[in-house]
Design a protein around this motif. Structure first.
Motif, PDB file in Angstrom:
ATOM      1  N   ASP A 121       0.734  -1.127   0.041  1.00  0.00           N
ATOM      2  CA  ASP A 121       0.070   0.006  -0.023  1.00  0.00           C
ATOM      3  C   ASP A 121       1.107   1.326   0.134  1.00  0.00           C
ATOM      4  O   ASP A 121       0.237   2.332   0.177  1.00  0.00           O
ATOM      5  N   ILE A 122       2.072   1.100  -0.343  1.00  0.00           N
ATOM      6  CA  ILE A 122       2.987   2.202  -0.250  1.00  0.00           C
ATOM      7  C   ILE A 122       2.921   2.829  -1.784  1.00  0.00           C
ATOM      8  O   ILE A 122       2.979   2.302  -2.893  1.00  0.00           O
ATOM      9  N   SER A 123       2.648   4.046  -1.703  1.00  0.00           N
ATOM     10  CA  SER A 123       2.057   4.850  -2.944  1.00  0.00           C
ATOM     11  C   SER A 123       3.131   5.553  -3.568  1.00  0.00           C
ATOM     12  O   SER A 123       3.460   5.639  -4.907  1.00  0.00           O
ATOM     13  N   ASP A 124       4.153   6.039  -2.746  1.00  0.00           N
ATOM     14  CA  ASP A 124       5.449   6.805  -3.387  1.00  0.00           C
ATOM     15  C   ASP A 124       6.430   5.887  -3.959  1.00  0.00           C
ATOM     16  O   ASP A 124       6.798   4.894  -3.282  1.00  0.00           O
ATOM     17  N   VAL A 125       6.702   6.062  -5.277  1.00  0.00           N
ATOM     18  CA  VAL A 125       7.556   5.124  -5.998  1.00  0.00           C
ATOM     19  C   VAL A 125       8.919   5.030  -5.445  1.00  0.00           C
ATOM     20  O   VAL A 125       9.329   3.867  -5.288  1.00  0.00           O
ATOM     21  N   GLU A 126       9.293   6.023  -5.019  1.00  0.00           N
ATOM     22  CA  GLU A 126      10.929   5.871  -4.327  1.00  0.00           C
ATOM     23  C   GLU A 126      10.843   5.083  -3.052  1.00  0.00           C
ATOM     24  O   GLU A 126      11.422   4.078  -2.635  1.00  0.00           O
ATOM     25  N   ASP A 127       9.649   5.349  -2.166  1.00  0.00           N
ATOM     26  CA  ASP A 127       9.649   4.541  -1.079  1.00  0.00           C
ATOM     27  C   ASP A 127       9.432   3.024  -1.320  1.00  0.00           C
ATOM     28  O   ASP A 127       9.691   2.241  -0.582  1.00  0.00           O
ATOM     29  N   LEU A 128       8.334   2.847  -2.416  1.00  0.00           N
ATOM     30  CA  LEU A 128       8.342   1.507  -2.733  1.00  0.00           C
ATOM     31  C   LEU A 128       9.514   0.697  -3.079  1.00  0.00           C
ATOM     32  O   LEU A 128       9.657  -0.456  -2.886  1.00  0.00           O
ATOM     33  N   ALA A 129      10.243   1.546  -3.991  1.00  0.00           N
ATOM     34  CA  ALA A 129      11.492   0.850  -4.585  1.00  0.00           C
ATOM     35  C   ALA A 129      12.418   0.213  -3.395  1.00  0.00           C
ATOM     36  O   ALA A 129      12.932  -0.653  -3.310  1.00  0.00           O
ATOM     37  N   THR A 130      12.547   1.206  -2.629  1.00  0.00           N
ATOM     38  CA  THR A 130      13.299   1.064  -1.257  1.00  0.00           C
ATOM     39  C   THR A 130      12.947  -0.249  -0.434  1.00  0.00           C
ATOM     40  O   THR A 130      13.700  -0.814  -0.316  1.00  0.00           O
ATOM     41  N   HIS A 131      11.691  -0.164  -0.362  1.00  0.00           N
ATOM     42  CA  HIS A 131      11.133  -1.475   0.505  1.00  0.00           C
ATOM     43  C   HIS A 131      11.387  -2.697  -0.374  1.00  0.00           C
ATOM     44  O   HIS A 131      11.564  -3.727   0.254  1.00  0.00           O
ATOM     45  N   ALA A 132      10.987  -2.706  -1.746  1.00  0.00           N
ATOM     46  CA  ALA A 132      11.197  -3.822  -2.394  1.00  0.00           C
ATOM     47  C   ALA A 132      12.640  -4.331  -2.467  1.00  0.00           C
ATOM     48  O   ALA A 132      12.869  -5.344  -2.201  1.00  0.00           O
ATOM     49  N   VAL A 133      13.678  -3.423  -2.456  1.00  0.00           N
ATOM     50  CA  VAL A 133      15.044  -3.550  -2.586  1.00  0.00           C
ATOM     51  C   VAL A 133      15.383  -4.227  -1.093  1.00  0.00           C
ATOM     52  O   VAL A 133      16.181  -5.154  -0.983  1.00  0.00           O
ATOM     53  N   ALA A 134      14.931  -3.502  -0.318  1.00  0.00           N
ATOM     54  CA  ALA A 134      15.396  -3.744   1.041  1.00  0.00           C
ATOM     55  C   ALA A 134      14.947  -5.382   1.544  1.00  0.00           C
ATOM     56  O   ALA A 134      15.567  -5.696   2.539  1.00  0.00           O
ATOM     57  N   THR A 135      13.770  -5.642   1.090  1.00  0.00           N
ATOM     58  CA  THR A 135      13.209  -6.957   1.679  1.00  0.00           C
ATOM     59  C   THR A 135      13.288  -7.990   0.681  1.00  0.00           C
ATOM     60  O   THR A 135      12.687  -9.150   0.934  1.00  0.00           O
ATOM     61  N   ALA A 136      13.831  -7.838  -0.349  1.00  0.00           N
ATOM     62  CA  ALA A 136      14.034  -8.687  -1.175  1.00  0.00           C
ATOM     63  C   ALA A 136      14.888  -9.870  -1.035  1.00  0.00           C
ATOM     64  O   ALA A 136      15.678  -9.739  -0.167  1.00  0.00           O
ATOM     65  N   LYS A 137      14.371 -11.226  -1.144  1.00  0.00           N
ATOM     66  CA  LYS A 137      15.491 -12.322  -0.955  1.00  0.00           C
ATOM     67  C   LYS A 137      15.946 -12.751  -2.171  1.00  0.00           C
ATOM     68  O   LYS A 137      15.293 -13.367  -2.942  1.00  0.00           O
ATOM     69  N   GLY A 138      17.389 -12.780  -2.001  1.00  0.00           N
ATOM     70  CA  GLY A 138      18.212 -13.093  -3.015  1.00  0.00           C
ATOM     71  C   GLY A 138      18.357 -12.134  -3.992  1.00  0.00           C
ATOM     72  O   GLY A 138      18.204 -10.858  -3.790  1.00  0.00           O
TER      73      GLY A 138
END
Length: 255
Positions: A121-138
């Motif tokens: 539910d993160i709307s800001d694309v920069e915040d969403l990208a940061t979350h995606a990279v930080a929580t990615a597995k592998g």
């Protein structure tokens, strides 16, 4: 009374006088009037693409057609050298190598972006990208390339085409944002690769993410056919085999 069998399809049928494809008369309505890329899109999406969609889609096919002596090309050439009577076998050998490191990255990236966009539910694309990279597995699909260490030349071109045609959507936006935020998180800077940007662009065209690898294979089939045509002339596959065979080093196994 025997039950009447029925096998419904919206793809194509034929009879003694006519071939129907996608509800059209193949000979009268499609041949010479529809490009192959446009037809491929239509077959999967179930709708005829707009000229802008066709341009983006065909740019993807061109981007993925060939990338030199990749494992897929080598497999096709060596198989053809072994069985020159089986062109279909050599082509299939090359296509079977499309996976997580080559070609399959297109689908993996599209799916990663799609899942990120739809499960947060993160709307800001920069915040969403940061979350995606930080929580990615592998490994993050679409980041890095074995040859293009600074920039994959295909990436900015495809993004520009998508913008020109009005198909720069949420997947490409998120993909570019990942390119901006990942260095601070991973401690290194990796290029956004061409296979990844192709997956983002295809997803922005509304094509199903679980079919994206098929488009990569469709594109690479043309490149592999080119390699096999060249193989016919040069016989390089046999030289590849001889080079490996002559330099093989036997290592005794442990008891």
């Amino acid at each position: 009374m025997a039950e009447e069998l029925s096998f419904p399809t919206g793809i194509g049928t034929s009879d003694a006088d006519q071939i129907r494809l996608l509800g059209q008369d193949l000979a009268a309505d499609l041949m010479g009037k529809v490009g192959f890329g446009e037809l491929a899109f239509w077959l999967v999406a179930g709708r005829r693409p707009s000229p802008g969609e066709t341009r983006v889609f065909e740019a993807v096919l061109v981007a993925l057609a060939d990338h030199g002596f990749t494992p897929t090309a080598i497999a096709a050439r060596v198989t053809y050298a072994s069985a020159p009577e089986s062109l279909q076998g050599a082509l299939a050998a090359g296509l079977l190598g499309g996976g997580s490191r080559f070609l399959g990255v297109t689908e993996d990236t599209g799916r990663f972006l799609h899942d990120t966009l739809n499960n947060s539910d993160i709307s800001d694309v920069e915040d969403l990208a940061t979350h995606a990279v930080a929580t990615a597995k592998g490994r993050i699909p679409g980041l890095g390339h074995p040859v293009h260490k600074v920039q994959d030349p295909r990436t900015p071109v495809l993004i520009a085409i998508a913008k020109e045609e009005g198909f720069y959507g949420p997947h490409l936006r998120l993909f570019e944002a990942i390119g901006r935020v990942h260095p601070a998180i991973l401690g290194k800077t990796l290029p956004l690769n061409g296979a990844g940007v192709c997956g983002a662009a295809l997803a922005d065209l509304g094509l199903p993410v679980d079919m994206l690898r098929g488009f990569a294979l469709l594109a690479r089939a043309a490149g592999l056919l080119g390699h096999l045509a060249e193989e016919r002339r040069t016989g390089l596959g046999l030289e590849i085999y001889r080079t490996v065979d002559r330099n093989a080093a036997y290592v005794a196994g442990k008891d």
